[in-house]
Design a protein around this motif. Structure first.
Motif, short mmCIF file in Angstrom:
data_model
loop_
_atom_site.label_atom_id
_atom_site.label_comp_id
_atom_site.label_asym_id
_atom_site.label_seq_id
_atom_site.Cartn_x
_atom_site.Cartn_y
_atom_site.Cartn_z
N ARG A 160 5.04 31.91 -27.54
CA ARG A 160 5.50 30.85 -26.64
C ARG A 160 6.65 31.32 -25.75
NH1 ARG A 160 2.56 28.15 -24.82
NH2 ARG A 160 1.87 26.81 -26.53
N ALA A 161 7.41 32.30 -26.22
CA ALA A 161 8.48 32.85 -25.39
C ALA A 161 7.92 33.64 -24.21
CB ALA A 161 9.40 33.74 -26.23
N LEU A 162 6.65 34.03 -24.29
CA LEU A 162 6.01 34.80 -23.23
C LEU A 162 5.21 33.93 -22.27
CD1 LEU A 162 4.86 37.69 -25.54
CD2 LEU A 162 6.38 38.01 -23.57
N THR A 163 4.72 32.79 -22.74
CA THR A 163 3.94 31.88 -21.91
C THR A 163 4.20 30.44 -22.32
OG1 THR A 163 1.70 31.08 -21.41
CG2 THR A 163 1.95 32.35 -23.44
N ARG A 164 4.51 29.61 -21.33
CA ARG A 164 4.72 28.19 -21.62
C ARG A 164 3.41 27.42 -21.59
NH1 ARG A 164 8.05 27.24 -24.77
NH2 ARG A 164 7.43 25.09 -24.40
N GLU A 165 2.40 27.93 -20.91
CA GLU A 165 1.20 27.14 -20.64
C GLU A 165 0.04 27.42 -21.59
OE1 GLU A 165 1.08 24.70 -18.27
OE2 GLU A 165 3.23 25.13 -18.12
N ALA A 166 -0.06 28.62 -22.15
CA ALA A 166 -1.21 28.93 -23.00
C ALA A 166 -1.30 27.97 -24.18
CB ALA A 166 -1.10 30.36 -23.52
N LEU A 167 -2.52 27.60 -24.53
CA LEU A 167 -2.75 26.80 -25.73
C LEU A 167 -2.76 27.75 -26.93
CD1 LEU A 167 -3.49 24.14 -27.14
CD2 LEU A 167 -5.89 24.63 -26.58
N LEU A 168 -1.91 27.48 -27.90
CA LEU A 168 -1.81 28.33 -29.09
C LEU A 168 -2.51 27.65 -30.25
CD1 LEU A 168 1.94 29.45 -28.84
CD2 LEU A 168 -0.10 30.51 -27.81
N TYR A 169 -3.04 28.45 -31.17
CA TYR A 169 -3.77 27.93 -32.32
C TYR A 169 -3.13 28.38 -33.63
CZ TYR A 169 -7.75 26.02 -29.79
OH TYR A 169 -8.55 25.25 -28.99
N SER A 170 -3.26 27.53 -34.62
CA SER A 170 -2.85 27.89 -35.97
C SER A 170 -3.87 28.87 -36.55
CB SER A 170 -2.80 26.64 -36.86
OG SER A 170 -4.12 26.20 -37.17
N GLU A 171 -3.54 29.45 -37.67
CA GLU A 171 -4.55 30.09 -38.48
C GLU A 171 -5.51 29.01 -38.99
OE1 GLU A 171 -2.63 33.14 -41.31
OE2 GLU A 171 -1.06 31.66 -40.93
N MET A 172 -6.72 29.39 -39.36
CA MET A 172 -7.61 28.41 -39.95
C MET A 172 -7.06 27.96 -41.31
SD MET A 172 -11.55 28.68 -41.27
CE MET A 172 -11.04 29.58 -42.75
#
Length: 330
Positions: A26-38
């Motif tokens: 998140r420190a590198l991109t504000r817009e990307a959608l991030l996912y948890s591990e399964m």
């Protein structure tokens, strides 16, 4: 939160995309959608929820990926995830591991599209946040044309908000999960055809996408791109996402500034009883391809083995990168 920007996402990856990895990304991109591990439904319902699901609001937007095949359990786990504040719930229909198969979820669900539809419908009824699916183009001897269409039609009818497709088959027997990421051939065209058939449905693509040039090329055919190993192993590429993929008039974050901003975060984590290793193991590839990358990896790798290591470890590693940068420029 229903207006998620899914043009670029970092894939859910077991043992990798934990809360500390997501803070770094998140420190590198504000817009990307991030996912948890399964996380399996059983773990969510019966396990240590704070350990499994806890995250910082600074990581948002974050999607929770669930593994399971019982509609009632998935609905319950989805409600728990929504209560924790996740922006989206995603159902795993792509993992090929033996453990996942024995639990009747993951990629083996490609053979049961009606059940997956029931699962999506149950989750949609349970939460107000988006519910999405991540699948393969098929498994084993399935023909990807009817197999992917059947899965897509089932989950779309159930109300899915997005369908992410890993553009490879999964071989449930004879290949390891690692081999399943490389050996079955990629078939991007199959995903493009699905999007052409379902123009009103969000279709995202995953698998073998190594850089933002490739991501931009895929976005001419589909709605979103999801990077996994490339984003993890060469995280500096994430610094270009907001500008190149999301079209924001912003400067790409400087990797040195990113590390400097994370030092107090990591120091606070260490002061609260955490280990520096939780963060730095995800940061090893930040300077890949640049002078000082080897020194950066060596200092972090060796230093993080010390349970008493502090955030000054990053200060020393960053100094080594700067020194090599200056030497290269001289």
């Amino acid at each position: 939160m229903t207006d998620l920007d899914r043009r670029f996402a970092v894939a859910p990856m077991m043992d990798w995309t934990d809360r500390w990895c997501r803070t770094f990304h998140r420190a590198l991109t504000r817009e990307a959608l991030l996912y948890s591990e399964m996380v399996t439904t059983g773990a969510v319902i019966h396990g240590d929820r704070e350990r499994l699901l806890g995250f910082s609001a600074d990581e948002q937007p974050v999607a929770l990926q669930l593994g399971g095949s019982d509609p009632a359990d998935l609905a319950r786990a989805a409600r728990i995830g929504a209560d924790y504040g996740y922006a989206e719930i995603n159902l795993n229909v792509g993992c090929p591991s033996d453990r996942v198969q024995s639990g009747r979820f993951g990629a083996c669900l490609m053979q049961e599209p009606a059940l997956v539809g029931d699962c999506v419908a149950a989750m949609k009824a349970a939460v107000s946040i988006p519910v999405t699916v991540k699948c393969r183009i098929g498994v084993d001897e399935q023909d990807p044309e009817p197999a992917l269409d059947a899965m897509a039609d089932s989950v779309v009818a159930a109300g899915t908000d997005a369908l992410w497709v890993h553009a490879r088959k999964a071989w449930l027997k004879g290949l390891s999960p690692r081999e399943n990421r490389d050996v079955p051939p990629l078939d991007y065209g199959r995903v493009y055809r699905l999007k052409a058939r379902l123009p009103g449905v969000f279709i995202g693509i995953n698998g073998g996408i190594n850089d933002l040039d490739a991501a931009e090329a895929h976005l001419k055919h589909v709605d979103g791109v999801m990077l996994g190993r490339a984003a993890y192993q060469s995280p500096a590429l994430l610094a270009g996402v907001d500008r190149r993929i999301c079209g924001l008039a912003v400067d790409d974050p400087d990797p040195f500034a990113v590390v400097e901003a994370l030092i107090p975060v990591i120091a606070a984590h260490r002061a609260a009883g955490g280990r520096v290793r939780h963060y730095v193991r995800h940061m090893l590839g930040l300077f890949q391809g640049r002078p000082g990358a080897r020194a950066w990896r060596r200092i972090l790798t060796e230093g993080a083995t010390d349970p008493e290591a502090g955030a000054d470890l990053l200060v020393r590693a960053l100094a080594a990168v700067r020194r090599d940068d200056r030497a290269e420029a001289a």
